[in-house]
Design an enzyme around this catalytic site. Sequence first.
Site, PDB file in Angstrom:
ATOM      1  N   MET A  30      -2.320  -6.456  -3.003  1.00  0.00           N
ATOM      2  CA  MET A  30      -2.306  -5.386  -4.003  1.00  0.00           C
ATOM      3  C   MET A  30      -2.131  -4.037  -3.296  1.00  0.00           C
ATOM      4  SD  MET A  30      -4.676  -6.498  -7.156  1.00  0.00           S
ATOM      5  CE  MET A  30      -6.237  -5.941  -6.514  1.00  0.00           C
ATOM      6  N   GLU A  35      -6.343  -3.753   8.132  1.00  0.00           N
ATOM      7  CA  GLU A  35      -6.204  -4.779   9.180  1.00  0.00           C
ATOM      8  C   GLU A  35      -6.351  -6.211   8.642  1.00  0.00           C
ATOM      9  OE1 GLU A  35      -5.363  -5.134  12.452  1.00  0.00           O
ATOM     10  OE2 GLU A  35      -4.614  -3.085  12.290  1.00  0.00           O
ATOM     11  N   GLY A  36      -7.110  -6.383   7.552  1.00  0.00           N
ATOM     12  CA  GLY A  36      -7.244  -7.721   6.957  1.00  0.00           C
ATOM     13  C   GLY A  36      -5.882  -8.215   6.479  1.00  0.00           C
ATOM     14  N   HIS A  37      -5.193  -7.364   5.707  1.00  0.00           N
ATOM     15  CA  HIS A  37      -3.852  -7.733   5.242  1.00  0.00           C
ATOM     16  C   HIS A  37      -2.905  -7.928   6.442  1.00  0.00           C
ATOM     17  CE1 HIS A  37      -5.278  -5.044   1.805  1.00  0.00           C
ATOM     18  NE2 HIS A  37      -5.028  -6.173   1.182  1.00  0.00           N
ATOM     19  N   ASP A 151     -11.607 -13.525   0.179  1.00  0.00           N
ATOM     20  CA  ASP A 151     -11.686 -13.869  -1.243  1.00  0.00           C
ATOM     21  C   ASP A 151     -11.778 -15.388  -1.341  1.00  0.00           C
ATOM     22  OD1 ASP A 151     -10.898 -11.191  -2.862  1.00  0.00           O
ATOM     23  OD2 ASP A 151      -9.874 -11.273  -0.938  1.00  0.00           O
TER      24      ASP A 151
HETATM   25  P1  AMP Z   1      -5.862  -7.779  -1.946  1.00  0.00           P
HETATM   26  O1  AMP Z   1      -4.842  -6.734  -1.595  1.00  0.00           O
HETATM   27  O2  AMP Z   1      -7.265  -7.277  -1.932  1.00  0.00           O
HETATM   28  O3  AMP Z   1      -5.503  -8.542  -3.203  1.00  0.00           O
HETATM   29  O4  AMP Z   1      -5.807  -8.844  -0.772  1.00  0.00           O
HETATM   30  C1  AMP Z   1      -4.617  -9.486  -0.421  1.00  0.00           C
HETATM   31  C2  AMP Z   1      -4.930 -10.615   0.522  1.00  0.00           C
HETATM   32  O5  AMP Z   1      -5.547 -10.087   1.695  1.00  0.00           O
HETATM   33  C3  AMP Z   1      -5.898 -11.626  -0.090  1.00  0.00           C
HETATM   34  O6  AMP Z   1      -5.473 -12.945   0.266  1.00  0.00           O
HETATM   35  C4  AMP Z   1      -7.195 -11.278   0.566  1.00  0.00           C
HETATM   36  O7  AMP Z   1      -8.084 -12.367   0.690  1.00  0.00           O
HETATM   37  C5  AMP Z   1      -6.735 -10.819   1.938  1.00  0.00           C
HETATM   38  N1  AMP Z   1      -7.747  -9.953   2.552  1.00  0.00           N
HETATM   39  C6  AMP Z   1      -8.334  -8.862   2.009  1.00  0.00           C
HETATM   40  N2  AMP Z   1      -9.283  -8.372   2.835  1.00  0.00           N
HETATM   41  C7  AMP Z   1      -9.298  -9.187   3.916  1.00  0.00           C
HETATM   42  C8  AMP Z   1     -10.079  -9.214   5.113  1.00  0.00           C
HETATM   43  N3  AMP Z   1     -11.016  -8.325   5.382  1.00  0.00           N
HETATM   44  N4  AMP Z   1      -9.812 -10.192   6.013  1.00  0.00           N
HETATM   45  C9  AMP Z   1      -8.863 -11.128   5.757  1.00  0.00           C
HETATM   46  N5  AMP Z   1      -8.101 -11.152   4.653  1.00  0.00           N
HETATM   47  C10 AMP Z   1      -8.317 -10.205   3.733  1.00  0.00           C
END
Ligand code: AMP
Length: 312
Positions: A30, A35-37, A151
């Site tokens: 989204m 860094e997670g993404h 998630d």
């Molecule tokens: P989002 O933009 O929040 O919908 O997240 C997109 C993807 O990034 C999802 O698969 C999340 O699980 C993953 N994600 C978000 N935060 C993290 C994190 N801290 N470590 C690993 N993956 C993450």
Amino acid sequence: MRTSRTVNELRRALADSRLARQRIGLVPTMGALHEGHLSLIRRARAECDVVVVSVFVNPTQFGPEEDLDAYPRNEERDARLAAEAGADELFAPSVAEVYPPGFATTVSVSGVTKTLCGAQRSPEHFVAVATVVTKLLNMVGPDAAYFGQKDAQQAVVIRRLVADLSIPTEVVVCPIVRDADGLALSSRNAYLDDIQRARALALRRGLDAAELAVRQGERDAGRVAAAGRRVMLDLGVEPEYLEVVDPQDLRPVQTIDGQVLVAVAAQVGPARLIDNSLIPAGQAAQRESPGEHRERIGAFNDQIGATEPCSV
Ligand code: AMP
């Protein structure tokens, strides 16, 4: 890196790669990349010939009281970071492209959507997530799609729908990326001021306490969860839930005799945060010597700044 805004544009951009049977990886996000993404994008880069990153703030998965309008958006920055991490294609569709007039089909996954966040957020939340992920998989047609363990429930839901709907995509779930102090990275951390940021660590500390209880041999899941909740409350954060569940189907666990998932959610100031910890099967069986035990408890109490020594 190219940017596509429509499904047709994206499919044209991927046509040659598909003909050449190249491996296409998708990282759905989204936006507000951190860094997670980026860890997911790098993993996709390492495992695929073509890496597509989608950026779509899906309006249907936000409840009426939730933060759709406030959700951080900065496509220019996202594009730069995604390209630096190795993405080839940015797919940034409009809401109308994803939900054309007359849109009437949804994907509903039962069972695993009923617990944890499914019990707390609006019942439509996981229908919206399952629907948009199914659409993105159909739009991109990836060989592999990358999601974060952050998630955890979402990852279980997606594995379920991919299996149930025979979608020919490998689901890859990547480890949680954390800040140096242990806070799981989240786009929503941007809402926190310094004091709230410090309080947000209570989620991690609650998980630590639950994990410590298991390491010390506690097998009663209720007592493990209570230990985690107590530490969070001591740190001034009331958990929305902190539960010990089966990592495969998210059913509540009574007695810990294998791998378990401890999942937590809490509102900290303006941000609803989630985190989790997978506790391996062997952990419960690992007994510590009394010396190791004292050392660990001491370090733990120092870490959480406990005034009353915590004896979990
Ligand atoms: P989002 O933009 O929040 O919908 O997240 C997109 C993807 O990034 C999802 O698969 C999340 O699980 C993953 N994600 C978000 N935060 C993290 C994190 N801290 N470590 C690993 N993956 C993450």
